[in-house]
Design a protein around this motif. Sequence first.
Motif, PDB file in Angstrom:
ATOM      1  N   LEU A 126       0.786  -1.233   0.000  1.00  0.00           N
ATOM      2  CA  LEU A 126       0.000   0.000   0.000  1.00  0.00           C
ATOM      3  C   LEU A 126       0.820   1.286   0.000  1.00  0.00           C
ATOM      4  N   TYR A 127       2.121   1.190   0.336  1.00  0.00           N
ATOM      5  CA  TYR A 127       2.935   2.396   0.498  1.00  0.00           C
ATOM      6  C   TYR A 127       4.279   2.237  -0.202  1.00  0.00           C
ATOM      7  N   THR A 128       4.980   3.354  -0.349  1.00  0.00           N
ATOM      8  CA  THR A 128       6.322   3.332  -0.941  1.00  0.00           C
ATOM      9  C   THR A 128       7.318   3.937   0.042  1.00  0.00           C
ATOM     10  N   PHE A 129       7.359   3.387   1.244  1.00  0.00           N
ATOM     11  CA  PHE A 129       8.302   3.857   2.259  1.00  0.00           C
ATOM     12  C   PHE A 129       9.713   3.405   1.908  1.00  0.00           C
ATOM     13  N   GLU A 130      10.717   4.103   2.456  1.00  0.00           N
ATOM     14  CA  GLU A 130      12.110   3.713   2.219  1.00  0.00           C
ATOM     15  C   GLU A 130      12.412   2.358   2.854  1.00  0.00           C
ATOM     16  N   SER A 131      11.657   2.002   3.878  1.00  0.00           N
ATOM     17  CA  SER A 131      11.777   0.711   4.558  1.00  0.00           C
ATOM     18  C   SER A 131      10.427   0.407   5.182  1.00  0.00           C
ATOM     19  N   ASN A 132      10.134  -0.858   5.381  1.00  0.00           N
ATOM     20  CA  ASN A 132       8.855  -1.235   5.982  1.00  0.00           C
ATOM     21  C   ASN A 132       9.022  -1.883   7.350  1.00  0.00           C
ATOM     22  N   THR A 133      10.162  -1.638   7.999  1.00  0.00           N
ATOM     23  CA  THR A 133      10.352  -2.141   9.354  1.00  0.00           C
ATOM     24  C   THR A 133       9.334  -1.469  10.275  1.00  0.00           C
ATOM     25  N   LEU A 134       9.063  -2.079  11.386  1.00  0.00           N
ATOM     26  CA  LEU A 134       8.081  -1.556  12.327  1.00  0.00           C
ATOM     27  C   LEU A 134       8.391  -0.112  12.713  1.00  0.00           C
ATOM     28  N   ASP A 135       9.629   0.159  13.076  1.00  0.00           N
ATOM     29  CA  ASP A 135       9.980   1.511  13.507  1.00  0.00           C
ATOM     30  C   ASP A 135       9.881   2.521  12.368  1.00  0.00           C
ATOM     31  N   CYS A 136      10.260   2.137  11.170  1.00  0.00           N
ATOM     32  CA  CYS A 136      10.197   3.051  10.027  1.00  0.00           C
ATOM     33  C   CYS A 136       8.742   3.364   9.656  1.00  0.00           C
ATOM     34  N   VAL A 137       7.886   2.352   9.650  1.00  0.00           N
ATOM     35  CA  VAL A 137       6.471   2.580   9.333  1.00  0.00           C
ATOM     36  C   VAL A 137       5.855   3.491  10.401  1.00  0.00           C
ATOM     37  N   CYS A 138       6.197   3.263  11.661  1.00  0.00           N
ATOM     38  CA  CYS A 138       5.700   4.141  12.733  1.00  0.00           C
ATOM     39  C   CYS A 138       6.122   5.591  12.481  1.00  0.00           C
ATOM     40  N   ARG A 139       7.370   5.798  12.140  1.00  0.00           N
ATOM     41  CA  ARG A 139       7.852   7.169  11.869  1.00  0.00           C
ATOM     42  C   ARG A 139       7.099   7.789  10.704  1.00  0.00           C
ATOM     43  N   ASN A 140       6.865   7.014   9.639  1.00  0.00           N
ATOM     44  CA  ASN A 140       6.143   7.535   8.480  1.00  0.00           C
ATOM     45  C   ASN A 140       4.703   7.910   8.821  1.00  0.00           C
ATOM     46  N   PHE A 141       4.105   7.201   9.755  1.00  0.00           N
ATOM     47  CA  PHE A 141       2.729   7.488  10.164  1.00  0.00           C
ATOM     48  C   PHE A 141       2.656   8.463  11.338  1.00  0.00           C
ATOM     49  N   GLY A 142       3.791   8.826  11.913  1.00  0.00           N
ATOM     50  CA  GLY A 142       3.782   9.715  13.073  1.00  0.00           C
ATOM     51  C   GLY A 142       3.279   9.022  14.334  1.00  0.00           C
ATOM     52  N   ILE A 143       3.486   7.713  14.417  1.00  0.00           N
ATOM     53  CA  ILE A 143       3.060   6.924  15.577  1.00  0.00           C
ATOM     54  C   ILE A 143       4.184   6.929  16.601  1.00  0.00           C
ATOM     55  N   LYS A 144       3.839   7.254  17.835  1.00  0.00           N
ATOM     56  CA  LYS A 144       4.825   7.256  18.917  1.00  0.00           C
ATOM     57  C   LYS A 144       5.377   5.846  19.098  1.00  0.00           C
ATOM     58  N   GLU A 145       6.695   5.761  19.110  1.00  0.00           N
ATOM     59  CA  GLU A 145       7.345   4.459  19.256  1.00  0.00           C
ATOM     60  C   GLU A 145       7.597   4.137  20.723  1.00  0.00           C
ATOM     61  N   GLY A 146       7.433   2.868  21.054  1.00  0.00           N
ATOM     62  CA  GLY A 146       7.797   2.385  22.379  1.00  0.00           C
ATOM     63  C   GLY A 146       9.205   1.828  22.327  1.00  0.00           C
ATOM     64  N   THR A 147       9.501   0.907  23.198  1.00  0.00           N
ATOM     65  CA  THR A 147      10.803   0.248  23.202  1.00  0.00           C
ATOM     66  C   THR A 147      10.766  -0.872  22.170  1.00  0.00           C
ATOM     67  N   HIS A 148      11.499  -0.665  21.083  1.00  0.00           N
ATOM     68  CA  HIS A 148      11.496  -1.633  19.995  1.00  0.00           C
ATOM     69  C   HIS A 148      12.112  -2.950  20.466  1.00  0.00           C
ATOM     70  N   HIS A 149      11.547  -4.047  20.006  1.00  0.00           N
ATOM     71  CA  HIS A 149      11.926  -5.415  20.372  1.00  0.00           C
ATOM     72  C   HIS A 149      11.560  -5.750  21.814  1.00  0.00           C
ATOM     73  N   ARG A 150      10.571  -5.071  22.343  1.00  0.00           N
ATOM     74  CA  ARG A 150       9.897  -5.513  23.568  1.00  0.00           C
ATOM     75  C   ARG A 150       8.467  -5.783  23.128  1.00  0.00           C
ATOM     76  N   ALA A 151       7.982  -6.961  23.422  1.00  0.00           N
ATOM     77  CA  ALA A 151       6.772  -7.493  22.804  1.00  0.00           C
ATOM     78  C   ALA A 151       5.524  -6.633  23.010  1.00  0.00           C
ATOM     79  N   GLY A 152       5.301  -6.130  24.201  1.00  0.00           N
ATOM     80  CA  GLY A 152       4.106  -5.310  24.431  1.00  0.00           C
ATOM     81  C   GLY A 152       4.139  -4.028  23.624  1.00  0.00           C
ATOM     82  N   ASP A 153       5.275  -3.348  23.630  1.00  0.00           N
ATOM     83  CA  ASP A 153       5.408  -2.103  22.865  1.00  0.00           C
ATOM     84  C   ASP A 153       5.284  -2.365  21.369  1.00  0.00           C
TER      85      ASP A 153
END
Length: 185
Positions: A126-153
């Motif tokens: 659906l998108y043409t992001f530079e990367s589709n990793t969880l953290d990159c997609v969050c940044r592209n959507f303006g979603i606040k990131e938690g602690t990456h690689h901790r399951a709940g976040d």
Amino acid sequence: MTNGLNFIAIDFETATSKRASICEAGICVVKNGKVIETQSWLVRPENNYYSYWNIAVHGITPDKTVDAPEFPEVWSKILTYLKETPVLVAHNAAFDISCIRKSLELFNLPTPSVNYFCTLRAARKLYTFESNTLDCVCRNFGIKEGTHHRAGDDAEMCARIFLHQIKDNGINSLNELNKVCGGVL
């Protein structure tokens, strides 16, 4: 479409390269398109054995899980949520769903009937992001990131990505998404 949209975003961290070596499970419960609860549990993997490389990714060590419950006990808690809402969402669902399958197999537990969706597959289509990793997609959507690689976040970030993908693309039903990023456990 978010009204009436109910699902559980899920994420697992593993102690080794084996999919059945879950050392942390996280879920984020979404009801009517709103995040209502995020939970995570440490899980004692088989023999409480860890790979150096996996520890380097998530920082979970054997001393943190030595007294943690094994997968069947944590899975029973997750099943309580799945009985009410049998829809899972994961970022890179191929990994998380295989963790479930391999762990169910290891402990000889039944496989529930659950539909799942992959936010990674959807992002790629659906998108043409530079990367589709969880953290990159969050940044592209303006979603606040938690602690990456901790399951709940990671589960909560995944839930918020899924809600964004649905809203962004005018999706009116999960059936529409099935063609893009769906599957059955």
